[in-house]
Design an enzyme around this catalytic site. Sequence first.
Site, PDB file in Angstrom:
ATOM      1  N   TYR A 141       0.821  -1.215   0.000  1.00 44.34           N
ATOM      2  CA  TYR A 141       0.000   0.000   0.000  1.00 44.34           C
ATOM      3  C   TYR A 141       0.855   1.265   0.000  1.00 44.34           C
ATOM      4  CZ  TYR A 141      -3.995  -3.041   1.062  1.00 44.34           C
ATOM      5  OH  TYR A 141      -4.968  -4.012   1.020  1.00 44.34           O
ATOM      6  N   LYS A 190       4.057 -15.030   2.720  1.00 43.05           N
ATOM      7  CA  LYS A 190       4.028 -15.802   1.462  1.00 43.05           C
ATOM      8  C   LYS A 190       5.491 -16.070   1.100  1.00 43.05           C
ATOM      9  CE  LYS A 190       1.819 -17.532  -2.087  1.00 43.05           C
ATOM     10  NZ  LYS A 190       1.091 -18.807  -1.981  1.00 43.05           N
ATOM     11  N   ASP A 222      -2.229 -18.016   1.949  1.00 37.86           N
ATOM     12  CA  ASP A 222      -3.341 -18.720   1.287  1.00 37.86           C
ATOM     13  C   ASP A 222      -3.866 -19.836   2.192  1.00 37.86           C
ATOM     14  OD1 ASP A 222      -0.793 -19.704   0.836  1.00 37.86           O
ATOM     15  OD2 ASP A 222      -1.105 -20.242  -1.265  1.00 37.86           O
ATOM     16  N   ASP A 246      -5.185  -6.791   5.830  1.00 46.08           N
ATOM     17  CA  ASP A 246      -6.404  -6.122   5.373  1.00 46.08           C
ATOM     18  C   ASP A 246      -7.421  -7.179   4.922  1.00 46.08           C
ATOM     19  OD1 ASP A 246      -8.161  -4.186   4.567  1.00 46.08           O
ATOM     20  OD2 ASP A 246      -7.011  -3.517   2.826  1.00 46.08           O
ATOM     21  N   ASP A 250     -10.999  -8.881   7.047  1.00 49.18           N
ATOM     22  CA  ASP A 250     -12.372  -8.840   6.513  1.00 49.18           C
ATOM     23  C   ASP A 250     -12.964 -10.244   6.557  1.00 49.18           C
ATOM     24  OD1 ASP A 250     -12.273  -6.102   5.885  1.00 49.18           O
ATOM     25  OD2 ASP A 250     -13.364  -6.423   3.999  1.00 49.18           O
TER      26      ASP A 250
END
Length: 356
Positions: A141, A190, A222, A246, A250
């Site tokens: 970001y 990752k 994942d 982020d 959610d």
Amino acid sequence: MAKIAVLPGDGIGAEIVPPAVEALKAVGRKYGHNFEFTTGLIGGAAYDETGHPLPEETLNLCRESDAVLLGAVGGPRWEHLPVHLRPEVGALLPLRKQLGLYANLRPVRVFPQLAGASSLKTELVSGLDMLIVRELTGGLYFGEKKKEPIAGGYRVIDTLVYTTPEIDRVARLAFELAQKRSGKLTSVDKANVLESSRHWREHVQSLAPEYPRVELSHMYVDNCAMQLVREPKQFDVMVTENMFGDILTDLAAQLTGSIGMLPSASIGGEVALYEPIHGSAPDIAGKDLANPLATILSAAMMLRVTFNMEREAAEIEQAVTAVLEKGYRTGDIMQPGMKQVGTGRMGELVLEQILG
Ligand code: NAD
């Protein structure tokens, strides 16, 4: 006197922030604290008024306050603007960066009354109480972005950058929080693909000997998404980079019944910022449909984390529990046999509960 900056922002921000301010005022009156609230402009609302989504005045207000309460920013009205003037990129990200808020604490707690509101089976989520620590001022970001014309279209670039000190401070915070909880920490990355993740994993692992009471494990992002849905109660504290956090929070929000239930605290600088994890929900804005509980619970986090007022924070959380126990629900957490109320009424019910 405690100074609190109040930034409602856009969309449902104007509906969910006032009930949280009222809850803080009520607790203040009850326990003899003097909270002073000053409202500022941010996001699309600030752009419309001043031509910039994060006016200097708002930034100064935050810097001069003891804590910041934020609603949400963004919406379709401002999506056409140049990227640097859009509410998220032009206001939210720089506000976090300017205030030095490198860690976002997102508790994922299932209220017993809402276990049945989750989209997962009740036994999978009932009693779930975990904490996700999201790195907040680095990663994709904040890295360099580019859009270059090439034959046939564009070449678009986002850059994922982390430095050792950036990983170090958020990882240490997560170790310390894990130490105060069950002693279990999962670092999510990752590392099988990304260089930044490989260094993240190596560095987090190198800190483990300093925290012998913490059991550290690593998980690919994942797999983590899958595990959160398969068996969420295997986790206690989780630490991860900005974008992974982020997305995973959610997902985790839905375990609690609704994104409208998840509060957050962004810390690391001199002034901490408290906000629900959801966005401005333009689809329901202005309709008295939004769930204000995530913002009210963010106010409770403010009392606990910034002002060290454990009793007062618990008072707000107990009020929320009591209102849910009485069967009141906003639309997003509505279940058969419960009493549906709007944003305003839900706020009043929590207030009535605090005031006894
Ligand atoms: P969103 O979180 O605003 O909404 C996602 C879904 O959840 C929508 O269906 C919405 O109605 C529902 N929802 C969200 N909060 C709710 C609440 N309190 N009560 C009931 N339902 C709720 O995410 P989005 O739709 O992807 O984004 C909308 C805007 O918000 C975009 O402009 C986005 O960039 C912005 N955004 C801002 C923040 C922030 O300010 N921190 C965070 C995320 C998204």
